[in-house]
Design a protein around this motif. Structure first.
Motif, PDB file in Angstrom:
ATOM      1  N   ASP A 235       7.913   9.387   4.482  1.00  0.00           N
ATOM      2  CA  ASP A 235       8.212   9.918   3.145  1.00  0.00           C
ATOM      3  C   ASP A 235       9.614  10.516   3.095  1.00  0.00           C
TER       4      ASP A 235
ATOM      5  N   GLY B 142       1.076   4.138  -3.108  1.00  0.00           N
ATOM      6  CA  GLY B 142       0.823   5.550  -2.882  1.00  0.00           C
ATOM      7  C   GLY B 142       2.000   6.457  -3.171  1.00  0.00           C
ATOM      8  N   ARG B 143       3.210   5.903  -3.278  1.00  0.00           N
ATOM      9  CA  ARG B 143       4.414   6.729  -3.430  1.00  0.00           C
ATOM     10  C   ARG B 143       5.142   6.536  -4.750  1.00  0.00           C
TER      11      ARG B 143
ATOM     12  N   GLN C 149       0.836  -1.199   0.000  1.00  0.00           N
ATOM     13  CA  GLN C 149       0.000   0.000   0.000  1.00  0.00           C
ATOM     14  C   GLN C 149       0.875   1.256   0.000  1.00  0.00           C
TER      15      GLN C 149
END
Length: 165
Positions: free
Chosen positions: A59, A15-16, A11
């Motif tokens: 992040d 998303g990245r 996941q």
């Protein structure tokens, strides 16, 4: 790795991925190298998933791994940087494809020294703070500020010179 950790990692990657590849394209100037770089960074993230997950800013931790992987690809292979004058074609997904200034910006970005380019990508493309950028690059906030100021000055003069041609 446990099944739920693997699902969480999948996941995270979903998303990245696009953001990592875009940052890597700006660092390398080549879509293929960028995808390889993003994939190598995510392999490192996977191998240290428990530390990444425990990080204050996942992040930023991942971006630091991406930056380090970019440095490592030159250390290991001793490859000269060869950034192109024109950006790679990103297809219809690119909302800025219609802008004339895109090619000028790419040429100006390619002309920056590596550290200045890293600062510009992290500060202005990825929108990290000066402190986050310094932490990712492993340098002081003052270095980030000075490198950003020098880079912006070069970008301004470079784009003006290119626009005049």
């Amino acid at each position: 790795m446990k099944a739920e950790d693997e699902a969480e990692f999948r996941q995270f990657v979903a998303g990245r991925w696009t953001r990592l590849v875009h940052a890597a394209v700006l660092l390398t100037g080549d879509r293929g190298h960028a995808e390889d770089l993003a994939q190598a960074a995510l392999v490192r993230v996977f191998s240290s998933w428990s530390r990444v997950r425990a990080a204050h800013d996942m992040d930023a931790y991942t971006m630091r791994i991406l930056i380090n992987q970019n440095k490592n690809r030159f250390r290991k292979r001793r490859v000269d940087e060869d950034l192109t004058d024109a950006p790679p074609d990103r297809g219809s997904e690119d909302p800025t494809a219609h802008l004339e200034q895109r090619a000028l910006l790419w040429a100006a970005l390619a002309a920056l020294p590596k550290r200045q380019r890293e600062v510009v990508v992290l500060r202005y493309w990825e929108d990290y703070s000066e402190a986050q950028t310094a932490a990712i690059l492993g340098c002081s906030v003052g270095t980030v500020k000075s490198q950003a100021a020098k880079a912006l000055a070069k970008l301004r003069t470079h784009t003006v010179a290119l626009a005049a041609k």
